[in-house]
Design an enzyme around this catalytic site. Sequence first.
Site, PDB file in Angstrom:
ATOM      1  N   LYS A 142       0.850  -1.184   0.000  1.00 18.70           N
ATOM      2  CA  LYS A 142       0.000   0.000   0.000  1.00 18.70           C
ATOM      3  C   LYS A 142       0.886   1.235   0.000  1.00 18.70           C
ATOM      4  CE  LYS A 142      -3.779  -2.144   2.641  1.00 18.70           C
ATOM      5  NZ  LYS A 142      -4.597  -2.039   3.877  1.00 18.70           N
ATOM      6  N   HIS A 143       0.365   2.344  -0.493  1.00 22.07           N
ATOM      7  CA  HIS A 143       1.146   3.573  -0.517  1.00 22.07           C
ATOM      8  C   HIS A 143       1.411   4.063   0.907  1.00 22.07           C
ATOM      9  CE1 HIS A 143       1.115   4.119  -4.819  1.00 22.07           C
ATOM     10  NE2 HIS A 143      -0.202   3.946  -4.866  1.00 22.07           N
ATOM     11  N   GLU A 144       2.603   4.589   1.108  1.00 23.40           N
ATOM     12  CA  GLU A 144       2.951   5.158   2.407  1.00 23.40           C
ATOM     13  C   GLU A 144       1.985   6.294   2.734  1.00 23.40           C
ATOM     14  OE1 GLU A 144       4.177   5.115   5.652  1.00 23.40           O
ATOM     15  OE2 GLU A 144       5.912   4.242   4.626  1.00 23.40           O
ATOM     16  N   ASP A 157       5.043   2.570  -3.843  1.00 25.04           N
ATOM     17  CA  ASP A 157       5.503   3.907  -4.221  1.00 25.04           C
ATOM     18  C   ASP A 157       6.581   3.890  -5.292  1.00 25.04           C
ATOM     19  OD1 ASP A 157       3.843   5.194  -2.288  1.00 25.04           O
ATOM     20  OD2 ASP A 157       5.275   4.659  -0.728  1.00 25.04           O
TER      21      ASP A 157
END
Length: 511
Positions: A144-146, A155
């Site tokens: 998942k994106h930070e 990312d």
Amino acid sequence: MIQYHFGEFGNYSLVVKTLHTSAKTISCDIIINEGPINSYLPILFAFLVYSGILAIVIICRLVMKIGPVRNWVYKKLNPRETDRLINSELGSPSTTDSISTDPSPRLWRATSQQRLRSLDTFRGLSLIIMVFVNYGGGKYWFFKHESWNGLTVADLVFPWFVFIMGTSISLSLSSMLRWGSSKQKVLGKILWRSFLLTLLGVIVVNPNYCLGALSWENLRIPGVLQRLGLTYLVVAALELLFTRAGADSGTLEMSYPALQDVLPFWPQWIFILTLEVIWLCLTFLLPVPGCPRGYLGPGGIGDFGKYANCTGGAAGYIDRLVLGEKHIYQHPSCNVLYQTTVPYDPEGILGTINTILMAFLGLQAGKIILSYKDQHKQIMSRFLIWSLVMGIISAILTKCSKEEGFIPINKNLWSTSYVTTMSCFAFILLLLMYYLVDVKRLWSGTPFFYPGMNSILVYIGHEVFENYFPFKWKMQDSQSHAEHLTQNLTATTLWVIISYILYRKKIFWKI
């Protein structure tokens, strides 16, 4: 202070006891009511499955090298061998495309021509990871994106895709001009492709469809394809405007031969550095109402809630001012952790400047390939040098820390350090692929090569059919990593298979 590692889906109790009232001695114990599970076992199992498939493929290829076996199989199946085909999209128009007068997107059945397989492999790898991440990544945190500063696997892929788009721009424009296309004609194609990418992003791939039928009231204007379209327009037009005959091939006489991939292109570098100065000035000097100047934080409850409405600082303020709050992304990755109250778009206006920088660094990789054509050691050494330079810049900007640097690594902001870090990784990854695929030919690029040849179709297709079977189905346990990972890997694998079938049939969707 108690330090304890809590496992996933475990049930725990914290028992606090007062041992001696007079001495105010307190003991804290953690009791495991229900043991946690090993949430990483599904990843191990998936790795073993794909490793087994790879082993079978390798064995089959070794068997096929046996003459009698190969002849028998060919006689039974009569396969049509597919040579190298066409330049792929997003900055790689083929020679056939360069002389065509039809500007509409179309399915191509083209003749083959020799080119670097490593570029399509790089593009395909970025795309497949992007598809897997967009489908959920098994619901693992590192897919998942930070939330704000820092990096996860999710990312990495978009900037890599932008990087290889820049590399393709350099090679394709050089090829088109070499084949005799006029600059005016090439510029027309650049404008048309940029327009189509933007249009597809706004109308076809728009997350606000989940809010109902699209209308101007809730239309999200920025987006991935929109940013790609604008970035492609700026970088390709800049390259076309300042390109000189012989500069790409290294035939111009140079006072400093070691810089033959940089010095001939100083006007482009001045333009890009000017854009970067603009980004720095707007980011750190633009007054934002109610926010400290140069604020780079997530807002919400971050910084103890002092700047709740300052998400993204100047970047968020510009988007809300120019585009309006209803026309940008409503659920940024920082929303859950920092409980932000204002919308913020990770593909907003200000971040596009650094996306252009990322594509231009990819363009630089293309310049290296053209300037040192067939000089493999020179090309790989230049890739390594550029990677080291970008890494050093990143270390300085971030002070080698997640939060304490001058400019932290941040995908939402597309910060300068994020671009330099991603380009550092991209140059290294391209070096490895170039060495394995094009120099030593130890790897054909399979399976990533195939989606790399049809990247626009795969990207738009995976977005449009995301919620349809067989790419998605109802799960028995929505909290299970195993079920999510199975579904997401199945969907991603299906797109690889689809791209392989299209490749075998010589069908390519180009813009």
